[in-house]
Motif scaffolding. Structure first.
Motif, PDB file in Angstrom:
ATOM      1  N   LYS A  20      12.678   1.853  -5.017  1.00  0.00           N
ATOM      2  CA  LYS A  20      11.411   1.297  -5.496  1.00  0.00           C
ATOM      3  C   LYS A  20      10.435   2.411  -5.846  1.00  0.00           C
ATOM      4  O   LYS A  20      10.418   3.463  -5.182  1.00  0.00           O
ATOM      5  CB  LYS A  20      10.819   0.372  -4.432  1.00  0.00           C
ATOM      6  CG  LYS A  20      11.678  -0.858  -4.134  1.00  0.00           C
ATOM      7  CD  LYS A  20      11.066  -1.704  -3.041  1.00  0.00           C
ATOM      8  CE  LYS A  20      11.927  -2.926  -2.738  1.00  0.00           C
ATOM      9  NZ  LYS A  20      11.366  -3.756  -1.647  1.00  0.00           N
ATOM     10  N   PRO A  21       9.634   2.199  -6.881  1.00  0.00           N
ATOM     11  CA  PRO A  21       8.727   3.259  -7.351  1.00  0.00           C
ATOM     12  C   PRO A  21       7.844   3.842  -6.247  1.00  0.00           C
ATOM     13  O   PRO A  21       7.664   5.062  -6.176  1.00  0.00           O
ATOM     14  CB  PRO A  21       7.892   2.556  -8.424  1.00  0.00           C
ATOM     15  CG  PRO A  21       8.798   1.481  -8.945  1.00  0.00           C
ATOM     16  CD  PRO A  21       9.575   1.010  -7.752  1.00  0.00           C
ATOM     17  N   ARG A  22       7.311   2.986  -5.390  1.00  0.00           N
ATOM     18  CA  ARG A  22       6.429   3.483  -4.327  1.00  0.00           C
ATOM     19  C   ARG A  22       7.192   4.394  -3.359  1.00  0.00           C
ATOM     20  O   ARG A  22       6.687   5.441  -2.943  1.00  0.00           O
ATOM     21  CB  ARG A  22       5.832   2.298  -3.568  1.00  0.00           C
ATOM     22  CG  ARG A  22       4.836   2.690  -2.488  1.00  0.00           C
ATOM     23  CD  ARG A  22       4.215   1.455  -1.864  1.00  0.00           C
ATOM     24  NE  ARG A  22       3.289   1.806  -0.800  1.00  0.00           N
ATOM     25  CZ  ARG A  22       2.642   0.918  -0.066  1.00  0.00           C
ATOM     26  NH1 ARG A  22       2.795  -0.378  -0.306  1.00  0.00           N
ATOM     27  NH2 ARG A  22       1.829   1.305   0.893  1.00  0.00           N
ATOM     28  N   GLN A  23       8.436   3.989  -3.040  1.00  0.00           N
ATOM     29  CA  GLN A  23       9.242   4.798  -2.139  1.00  0.00           C
ATOM     30  C   GLN A  23       9.698   6.073  -2.826  1.00  0.00           C
ATOM     31  O   GLN A  23       9.747   7.144  -2.210  1.00  0.00           O
ATOM     32  CB  GLN A  23      10.446   3.995  -1.662  1.00  0.00           C
ATOM     33  CG  GLN A  23      11.117   4.575  -0.430  1.00  0.00           C
ATOM     34  CD  GLN A  23      12.041   3.601   0.245  1.00  0.00           C
ATOM     35  OE1 GLN A  23      12.246   2.483  -0.228  1.00  0.00           O
ATOM     36  NE2 GLN A  23      12.625   3.996   1.353  1.00  0.00           N
ATOM     37  N   GLU A  28       9.323  11.990  -3.426  1.00  0.00           N
ATOM     38  CA  GLU A  28       8.943  13.141  -4.247  1.00  0.00           C
ATOM     39  C   GLU A  28       7.848  13.964  -3.568  1.00  0.00           C
ATOM     40  O   GLU A  28       7.836  15.195  -3.645  1.00  0.00           O
ATOM     41  CB  GLU A  28       8.459  12.657  -5.617  1.00  0.00           C
ATOM     42  CG  GLU A  28       8.138  13.786  -6.579  1.00  0.00           C
ATOM     43  CD  GLU A  28       7.737  13.289  -7.959  1.00  0.00           C
ATOM     44  OE1 GLU A  28       7.406  14.135  -8.803  1.00  0.00           O
ATOM     45  OE2 GLU A  28       7.750  12.063  -8.189  1.00  0.00           O
ATOM     46  N   GLN A  29       6.960  13.282  -2.870  1.00  0.00           N
ATOM     47  CA  GLN A  29       5.848  13.961  -2.210  1.00  0.00           C
ATOM     48  C   GLN A  29       6.278  14.641  -0.902  1.00  0.00           C
ATOM     49  O   GLN A  29       5.899  15.795  -0.647  1.00  0.00           O
ATOM     50  CB  GLN A  29       4.732  12.954  -1.916  1.00  0.00           C
ATOM     51  CG  GLN A  29       3.577  13.537  -1.109  1.00  0.00           C
ATOM     52  CD  GLN A  29       2.622  12.454  -0.625  1.00  0.00           C
ATOM     53  OE1 GLN A  29       2.738  11.288  -1.004  1.00  0.00           O
ATOM     54  NE2 GLN A  29       1.695  12.842   0.223  1.00  0.00           N
ATOM     55  N   ALA A  88      15.747   8.170   1.301  1.00  0.00           N
ATOM     56  CA  ALA A  88      14.459   7.548   0.970  1.00  0.00           C
ATOM     57  C   ALA A  88      13.954   6.693   2.131  1.00  0.00           C
ATOM     58  O   ALA A  88      12.765   6.716   2.465  1.00  0.00           O
ATOM     59  CB  ALA A  88      14.593   6.708  -0.294  1.00  0.00           C
ATOM     60  N   SER A  89      14.859   5.941   2.756  1.00  0.00           N
ATOM     61  CA  SER A  89      14.480   5.123   3.906  1.00  0.00           C
ATOM     62  C   SER A  89      14.011   5.989   5.065  1.00  0.00           C
ATOM     63  O   SER A  89      13.011   5.692   5.726  1.00  0.00           O
ATOM     64  CB  SER A  89      15.673   4.263   4.337  1.00  0.00           C
ATOM     65  OG  SER A  89      15.387   3.548   5.523  1.00  0.00           O
ATOM     66  N   ALA A  90      14.719   7.087   5.315  1.00  0.00           N
ATOM     67  CA  ALA A  90      14.343   7.986   6.414  1.00  0.00           C
ATOM     68  C   ALA A  90      12.975   8.610   6.173  1.00  0.00           C
ATOM     69  O   ALA A  90      12.154   8.720   7.104  1.00  0.00           O
ATOM     70  CB  ALA A  90      15.401   9.066   6.588  1.00  0.00           C
TER      71      ALA A  90
END
Length: 224
Positions: A20-23, A28-29, A88-90
């Motif tokens: 998802k874009p928010r994730q 990325e951050q 991404a989940s982590a």
């Protein structure tokens, strides 16, 4: 001169559904600052005041890793996972829980282990790894004699290794290969020692799916 071949991949696909874009923005951050730097790994440089360093191999969605890090803020927890969605989940778990003692390797854990100093880890978790159930794929299983030998190298004397699986054949496979290495001693005295989840275990999403062919089995070893 013999030609060098990289080890067979011990994992399958690297990505499933789109992130998802928010994730994706969070990854990325945050991932650049969470990622374990290239080159030789010195745990003291990653977290100078850490009491111990632990490693989770194939952390899946990161639930167990984040929970252990939250329970033990004085421990540096390293996590390795090649699956993009799991990473991404982590990252989300780490961010939401404000954890500052977790560092990630988004790739093959064997490459990370090779960069760790000898006797640098106090605990290693291998929880519900890809079972590669077909006989012709067993050579792709993570638990192989050479990997066990490398884990013996990076674990301190008295350090602990936990393997868990819900595939009976992989349990037998792991018990045989880890047990064959004289560096490790299996800690079970009775059936409940492998049938009952250890008191400090954190159930993961994968574990709850019960995709294997047996109830979860937990094998705890101590580095001699």
């Amino acid at each position: 001169m013999s030609e060098h071949h990289p080890p067979l991949r011990s994992y399958g696909r690297l990505k499933s559904r789109p992130i998802k874009p928010r994730q994706a923005a969070l990854v990325e951050q945050r991932l650049p600052e969470l990622r374990i730097p290239a080159g030789a790994v010195e745990p003291a440089a990653l977290m100078p005041n850490a009491r111990e360093t632990w490693l989770e191999i194939g952390f899946g969605g990161g639930e167990h890793m984040a929970a252990q890090a939250g329970r033990h803020p004085d421990v540096l927890v390293l996590g390795a996972e090649p699956f993009t969605n799991g990473v991404a989940s982590a990252v989300r778990h780490i961010d939401e829980q404000g954890l500052s003692n977790v560092r990630l390797h988004d790739g093959d854990v064997r490459e990370l282990i090779a960069r760790l100093p000898a006797a640098s880890l106090a605990r290693v978790f291998i929880l519900f790894p890809d079972p590669w159930p077909k006989a012709r794929h067993h050579k792709r299983r993570l638990v192989q004699p050479e990997t066990v030998a490398e884990l013996a190298r990076v674990l301190k004397p008295g350090g602990r290794l936990r393997f868990a699986s819900d595939w009976a054949d992989y349990v037998d496979w792991a018990l045989a290969r880890i047990g064959e290495d004289s560096s490790f001693a299996w800690q079970a005295d009775r059936a409940d020692d492998w049938r009952v989840p250890p008191a400090d275990h954190v159930t993961t999403r994968y574990e709850e799916k019960r995709l294997g062919d047996c109830a979860p089995v937990f094998l705890d070893f101590v580095r001699a």
